[in-house]
Design an enzyme around this catalytic site. Sequence first.
Site, PDB file in Angstrom:
ATOM      1  N   SER A   1      20.410 -15.459 -61.842  1.00 43.60           N
ATOM      2  CA  SER A   1      20.754 -14.027 -61.909  1.00 43.60           C
ATOM      3  C   SER A   1      19.768 -13.259 -61.045  1.00 43.60           C
ATOM      4  CB  SER A   1      20.648 -13.533 -63.357  1.00 43.60           C
ATOM      5  OG  SER A   1      20.572 -12.123 -63.390  1.00 43.60           O
TER       6      SER A   1
ATOM      7  N   TYR B   1      16.576 -13.868 -71.860  1.00 44.53           N
ATOM      8  CA  TYR B   1      17.509 -14.058 -70.744  1.00 44.53           C
ATOM      9  C   TYR B   1      16.775 -13.931 -69.406  1.00 44.53           C
ATOM     10  CZ  TYR B   1      21.626 -13.435 -67.786  1.00 44.53           C
ATOM     11  OH  TYR B   1      22.582 -13.576 -66.805  1.00 44.53           O
TER      12      TYR B   1
HETATM   13  N1  LIG Z   1      28.624 -11.789 -65.443  1.00 46.73           N
HETATM   14  C1  LIG Z   1      27.524 -11.363 -64.844  1.00 46.73           C
HETATM   15  O1  LIG Z   1      27.424 -10.193 -64.467  1.00 46.73           O
HETATM   16  C2  LIG Z   1      26.398 -12.317 -64.580  1.00 46.73           C
HETATM   17  C3  LIG Z   1      25.331 -11.860 -63.815  1.00 46.73           C
HETATM   18  C4  LIG Z   1      24.282 -12.734 -63.539  1.00 46.73           C
HETATM   19  C5  LIG Z   1      24.313 -14.026 -64.002  1.00 46.73           C
HETATM   20  N2  LIG Z   1      25.357 -14.451 -64.779  1.00 46.73           N
HETATM   21  C6  LIG Z   1      25.314 -15.837 -65.270  1.00 46.73           C
HETATM   22  O2  LIG Z   1      26.538 -16.481 -64.993  1.00 46.73           O
HETATM   23  C7  LIG Z   1      26.796 -17.479 -65.981  1.00 46.73           C
HETATM   24  C8  LIG Z   1      28.194 -17.259 -66.542  1.00 46.73           C
HETATM   25  O3  LIG Z   1      28.216 -15.974 -67.148  1.00 46.73           O
HETATM   26  P1  LIG Z   1      29.555 -15.189 -67.477  1.00 46.73           P
HETATM   27  O4  LIG Z   1      29.294 -13.773 -67.185  1.00 46.73           O
HETATM   28  O5  LIG Z   1      30.725 -15.877 -66.894  1.00 46.73           O
HETATM   29  O6  LIG Z   1      29.541 -15.355 -69.084  1.00 46.73           O
HETATM   30  P2  LIG Z   1      30.681 -15.670 -70.138  1.00 46.73           P
HETATM   31  O7  LIG Z   1      31.937 -14.996 -69.770  1.00 46.73           O
HETATM   32  O8  LIG Z   1      30.062 -15.374 -71.455  1.00 46.73           O
HETATM   33  O9  LIG Z   1      30.902 -17.248 -69.987  1.00 46.73           O
HETATM   34  C9  LIG Z   1      29.962 -18.156 -70.451  1.00 46.73           C
HETATM   35  C10 LIG Z   1      30.557 -19.544 -70.462  1.00 46.73           C
HETATM   36  O10 LIG Z   1      29.581 -20.450 -70.989  1.00 46.73           O
HETATM   37  C11 LIG Z   1      30.113 -21.102 -72.149  1.00 46.73           C
HETATM   38  N3  LIG Z   1      29.029 -21.350 -73.090  1.00 46.73           N
HETATM   39  C12 LIG Z   1      28.306 -20.441 -73.789  1.00 46.73           C
HETATM   40  N4  LIG Z   1      27.412 -21.051 -74.578  1.00 46.73           N
HETATM   41  C13 LIG Z   1      27.562 -22.391 -74.359  1.00 46.73           C
HETATM   42  C14 LIG Z   1      26.936 -23.548 -74.880  1.00 46.73           C
HETATM   43  N5  LIG Z   1      25.964 -23.471 -75.795  1.00 46.73           N
HETATM   44  N6  LIG Z   1      27.341 -24.767 -74.426  1.00 46.73           N
HETATM   45  C15 LIG Z   1      28.335 -24.867 -73.498  1.00 46.73           C
HETATM   46  N7  LIG Z   1      28.957 -23.810 -72.983  1.00 46.73           N
HETATM   47  C16 LIG Z   1      28.582 -22.583 -73.406  1.00 46.73           C
HETATM   48  C17 LIG Z   1      31.183 -20.143 -72.674  1.00 46.73           C
HETATM   49  O11 LIG Z   1      32.182 -20.759 -73.474  1.00 46.73           O
HETATM   50  P3  LIG Z   1      32.073 -20.955 -75.094  1.00 46.73           P
HETATM   51  O12 LIG Z   1      31.814 -19.609 -75.673  1.00 46.73           O
HETATM   52  O13 LIG Z   1      33.373 -21.569 -75.477  1.00 46.73           O
HETATM   53  O14 LIG Z   1      30.935 -21.902 -75.302  1.00 46.73           O
HETATM   54  C18 LIG Z   1      31.775 -19.661 -71.361  1.00 46.73           C
HETATM   55  O15 LIG Z   1      32.657 -20.635 -70.832  1.00 46.73           O
HETATM   56  C19 LIG Z   1      25.682 -17.342 -67.018  1.00 46.73           C
HETATM   57  O16 LIG Z   1      24.680 -18.291 -66.781  1.00 46.73           O
HETATM   58  C20 LIG Z   1      25.157 -15.932 -66.779  1.00 46.73           C
HETATM   59  O17 LIG Z   1      23.838 -15.793 -67.174  1.00 46.73           O
HETATM   60  C21 LIG Z   1      26.392 -13.613 -65.080  1.00 46.73           C
END
Ligand SMILES: NC(=O)c1ccc[n+]([C@@H]2O[C@H](COP(=O)([O-])OP(=O)(O)OC[C@H]3O[C@@H](n4cnc5c(N)ncnc54)[C@H](OP(=O)(O)O)[C@@H]3O)[C@@H](O)[C@H]2O)c1
Length: 269
Positions: free
Chosen positions: A155, A170
């Site tokens: 991130s 985080y």
């Molecule tokens: N969206 C943003 O703006 C943003 C910005 C910077 C970085 N990121 C990073 O991008 C990545 C994805 O984020 P996102 O925004 O797409 O979040 P999200 O929509 O919450 O998706 C997270 C994914 O991870 C899975 N997950 C959560 N806990 C888990 C566990 N313990 N074991 C296995 N799978 C797990 C979730 O499915 P389940 O709930 O079914 O487990 C889901 O498929 C993360 O690492 C986040 O920190 C996101």
Amino acid sequence: MVDFNVNGKTAVITGGTRGLGLHCAEAFVLNGADCVVITSRKAKACEESKALLEKLAKDNGKDCKIVAIPSDLSVEEDCIKFFEATKKEVKKVDILIANAGATWGAQLEDHPISAMHKVLSLNIVGVFNCIKLFAPMLEEAGTHEDPARIVIMSSVVSLINVDQAGVYGYAASKAGVSHLGKNLAVQLGPRNITVNSLAPGFFPSKMSDGLIAAAGDIMIESNPRKRLGTKEDMQSAILFLCSKQANYINGIVLPLDGGAYLNGGGAKL
Ligand SMILES: NC(=O)c1ccc[n+]([C@@H]2O[C@H](COP(=O)([O-])OP(=O)(O)OC[C@H]3O[C@@H](n4cnc5c(N)ncnc54)[C@H](OP(=O)(O)O)[C@@H]3O)[C@@H](O)[C@H]2O)c1
């Protein structure tokens, strides 16, 4: 013409059932992957996303096997089970996207230690465990000309210090995995595996939608590109990093936020 693709590759995407992980999975399906493996905790989400990706492949005339394996990657034994189950389903692994992540926001006085453990167990330990388990398979698949790829979903908070939401664990975890990526890039490069980190700013997703709504227009106004990240932004970046053309890129942390982190605004996740 430069054709960025992942032709014939097998890609494993943790947290591939929704959000940024699903964007990556779709990009691989549409751009030549032979097989895409996704995982997340919820079996139903795994099944639904598997069906969605299979339909995407079929509708676009792509021959791509989709495997979905439920697992909680914050638990060591589950990581091992996920790896073993993947090994039974695929012949090789060329690409690992260590994307699954979690967050917790609460001010210092109210921040539970259990939340720190929860976030770090997935965002750092889970990432490390997956890389450790898959490294031998990745090494087998990589060549000098076209190394295997690990991309860590970090991130922009790994690059700046802006935190109004109390996402202490985080932010620390993302700084940690960005460093882990550089460390492993040096160690795994000679084994024909490159390791890079993507550092997204704000992209709409289940994780970020609440913060985006709370921040309102400021997030867009303060962004030099005057918008949030999109699915296409994520797909272009991941395809490039995993394409043959990017084989010399190793150990970078690539900001993907329209430049928002450079003015300290907008990108706080
Ligand atoms: N969206 C943003 O703006 C943003 C910005 C910077 C970085 N990121 C990073 O991008 C990545 C994805 O984020 P996102 O925004 O797409 O979040 P999200 O929509 O919450 O998706 C997270 C994914 O991870 C899975 N997950 C959560 N806990 C888990 C566990 N313990 N074991 C296995 N799978 C797990 C979730 O499915 P389940 O709930 O079914 O487990 C889901 O498929 C993360 O690492 C986040 O920190 C996101």
